[in-house]
Write a protein that holds these residues in place. Structure first.
Motif, PDB file in Angstrom:
ATOM      1  N   THR A  69      -6.265 -90.217  -8.818  1.00 41.86           N
ATOM      2  CA  THR A  69      -5.950 -90.521  -7.423  1.00 41.86           C
ATOM      3  C   THR A  69      -6.960 -91.524  -6.883  1.00 41.86           C
ATOM      4  OG1 THR A  69      -7.316 -88.714  -6.566  1.00 41.86           O
ATOM      5  CG2 THR A  69      -5.017 -88.210  -7.054  1.00 41.86           C
ATOM      6  N   GLU A  70      -6.531 -92.283  -5.894  1.00 39.12           N
ATOM      7  CA  GLU A  70      -7.433 -93.218  -5.230  1.00 39.12           C
ATOM      8  C   GLU A  70      -8.143 -92.564  -4.056  1.00 39.12           C
ATOM      9  OE1 GLU A  70      -5.279 -96.692  -4.172  1.00 39.12           O
ATOM     10  OE2 GLU A  70      -4.783 -97.237  -6.251  1.00 39.12           O
ATOM     11  N   GLU A  71      -7.664 -91.383  -3.663  1.00 41.03           N
ATOM     12  CA  GLU A  71      -8.258 -90.659  -2.541  1.00 41.03           C
ATOM     13  C   GLU A  71      -8.789 -89.312  -3.026  1.00 41.03           C
ATOM     14  OE1 GLU A  71      -5.409 -90.289   0.638  1.00 41.03           O
ATOM     15  OE2 GLU A  71      -4.330 -92.043  -0.092  1.00 41.03           O
ATOM     16  N   THR A  73      -9.410 -85.292  -3.016  1.00 42.44           N
ATOM     17  CA  THR A  73      -8.693 -84.096  -2.586  1.00 42.44           C
ATOM     18  C   THR A  73      -9.663 -82.925  -2.664  1.00 42.44           C
ATOM     19  OG1 THR A  73      -7.947 -83.461  -4.807  1.00 42.44           O
ATOM     20  CG2 THR A  73      -6.587 -85.054  -3.605  1.00 42.44           C
ATOM     21  N   ASP A  78     -11.471 -87.954  -7.543  1.00 39.65           N
ATOM     22  CA  ASP A  78     -10.688 -89.036  -8.139  1.00 39.65           C
ATOM     23  C   ASP A  78      -9.487 -88.585  -8.964  1.00 39.65           C
ATOM     24  OD1 ASP A  78     -12.066 -87.902 -10.220  1.00 39.65           O
ATOM     25  OD2 ASP A  78     -13.157 -89.713 -10.798  1.00 39.65           O
ATOM     26  N   HIS A  79      -9.110 -87.309  -8.877  1.00 35.07           N
ATOM     27  CA  HIS A  79      -7.930 -86.875  -9.622  1.00 35.07           C
ATOM     28  C   HIS A  79      -7.472 -85.504  -9.135  1.00 35.07           C
ATOM     29  CE1 HIS A  79     -10.932 -84.468 -11.783  1.00 35.07           C
ATOM     30  NE2 HIS A  79      -9.941 -83.749 -12.273  1.00 35.07           N
ATOM     31  N   ILE A  80      -6.258 -85.168  -9.548  1.00 33.60           N
ATOM     32  CA  ILE A  80      -5.764 -83.787  -9.361  1.00 33.60           C
ATOM     33  C   ILE A  80      -5.454 -83.225 -10.741  1.00 33.60           C
ATOM     34  CG2 ILE A  80      -4.892 -84.228  -7.043  1.00 33.60           C
ATOM     35  CD1 ILE A  80      -2.282 -83.755  -9.656  1.00 33.60           C
ATOM     36  N   HIS A 146       0.952 -85.089  -4.089  1.00 37.76           N
ATOM     37  CA  HIS A 146       0.088 -83.909  -4.142  1.00 37.76           C
ATOM     38  C   HIS A 146      -0.041 -83.388  -2.720  1.00 37.76           C
ATOM     39  CE1 HIS A 146      -4.035 -82.042  -3.933  1.00 37.76           C
ATOM     40  NE2 HIS A 146      -3.566 -81.423  -4.989  1.00 37.76           N
ATOM     41  N   THR A 156      -1.002 -86.609  -0.612  1.00 40.76           N
ATOM     42  CA  THR A 156      -1.543 -87.760  -1.339  1.00 40.76           C
ATOM     43  C   THR A 156      -0.457 -88.293  -2.270  1.00 40.76           C
ATOM     44  OG1 THR A 156      -3.791 -86.864  -1.298  1.00 40.76           O
ATOM     45  CG2 THR A 156      -3.329 -88.575  -2.930  1.00 40.76           C
ATOM     46  N   LEU A 158       1.205 -89.910  -5.392  1.00 39.23           N
ATOM     47  CA  LEU A 158       0.821 -89.980  -6.805  1.00 39.23           C
ATOM     48  C   LEU A 158       1.615 -91.030  -7.568  1.00 39.23           C
ATOM     49  CD1 LEU A 158       0.518 -86.158  -7.673  1.00 39.23           C
ATOM     50  CD2 LEU A 158      -1.314 -87.746  -7.039  1.00 39.23           C
TER      51      LEU A 158
END
Length: 321
Positions: A69-71, A73, A78-80, A146, A156, A158
């Motif tokens: 991810t760029e945002e 959480t 940086d990821h889910i 997400h 967010t 994806l």
């Protein structure tokens, strides 16, 4: 399987082959009749790329279970991560129509009614991956998003479609933050500021000294056992539900079921650094219904309260912590 999808992918290598994945997620390949029935129940046309993948294996755990991810959480900067992909059916608990399926997450956990929950996540309900039909309508090609309950259901983006999401999954070894996440959870439980309501109630609980320390001790045990801080239906979580209700009685005055359920999130679920960051309302209502059935909580003219015996037993239990 439709050759238009996943043409250059080795789908046999995509899936994890484990007893857990088979027992919790995987069902027989879906029939056209089942697919139609599931779409009618959910109210959305399922993407062709998702159906194609489910006809290869109907639900399961992918080997690559992280998506960049760029945002940031609540899971990572940086990821889910996902625990599995829900299959088409109702038989398995982790399927679209199963016990912990899409409608359950929307109706019981409060996720937005904008599409279909397609993947569960390691947070045990506090975040999910959904198919988002807001732009395309219930018959169109949904985006993949997400949804983060711990951030007030923040969304967010994806991927533009499900196949793009599948192709974008990468292995967790690229993002091994489990030790850091666990350490942050322990620190939050040990040192995080209580919500204003929880702090007020602890100060009013004059029957016991060190109420805050006792709560932190119990919640540290919960975090150590789970690897994260969350309340579910296990023994220690049920104890924390009991404690919160007992503390809430210190507000004074009568308490109705509706009043307590409305104020509950302001204690531990939200409102302070010491927080689970979210909760499933059904766990609270199930706890309350059970305690009423057991005679631990009484109902009189719509007012609820602990029995004197239950209150004394709870104090005795807390003295041991």
């Amino acid at each position: 399987m439709n050759p238009a999808f996943y043409a250059d992918m080795n789908l046999d290598a995509f899936w994890e082959n484990s007893q857990y994945a088979h027992e919790e997620y995987e069902s027989d390949p879906p029939t056209d009749e089942l697919i139609q029935s599931m779409e009618e129940e959910l109210g959305y046309k399922l993407p062709a790329s998702y159906i194609a993948l489910m006809k290869h294996r109907n639900g399961g755990v992918p080997v690559n279970a992280c998506f960049p991810t760029e945002e940031p959480t609540s899971w990572s900067e940086d990821h889910i991560a996902i625990s599995g992909i829900l299959g088409i059916g109702r038989e398995k608990a982790n399927s679209l129509g199963g016990e912990f399926g899409s409608l359950f997450m929307i109706e019981d956990w409060g996720y937005p009614n904008i599409g279909v929950v397609i993947c569960d996540c390691p947070s045990a309900g506090h975040d999910v991956v959904m198919l988002d039909y807001r732009k395309c309508g219930p018959e169109g090609e949904p985006e993949v998003i997400h949804v983060d309950q711990e951030a007030d259901y923040e969304i967010t983006f994806l991927a533009k479609d499900f196949e793009t999401f599948v192709r974008g999954l990468i292995h967790e070894d690229a993002y091994d933050t489990s030790e850091e996440d666990f350490a942050r959870a322990l620190e939050r439980v040990a040192q995080g500021a209580f919500s204003p309501l929880l702090q007020e109630l602890c100060e009013k609980a004059s029957e016991l000294e060190g109420m805050e320390a006792k709560i932190r001790s119990i919640c540290t045990r919960i975090t150590n056992e789970k690897g994260y801080f969350a309340l579910h239906a296990d023994e220690l979580s049920m104890l924390m539900y009991d404690i919160q209700f007992w503390l809430y009685e210190h507000k004074g005055g009568s308490i109705t079921r509706e009043q307590y359920l409305a104020d509950y999130p302001s204690m531990i679920a939200f409102g302070g650094e010491f927080s689970t960051g979210g909760y499933a309302p059904s766990f609270i209502t199930d706890w309350l219904d059970l305690r009423i059935k057991e005679g631990v909580v009484t109902v009189n003219d719509q007012q609820i309260r602990l029995t004197d015996e239950a209150r004394q037993q709870l104090i005795k239990t807390l003295l041991e912590h």
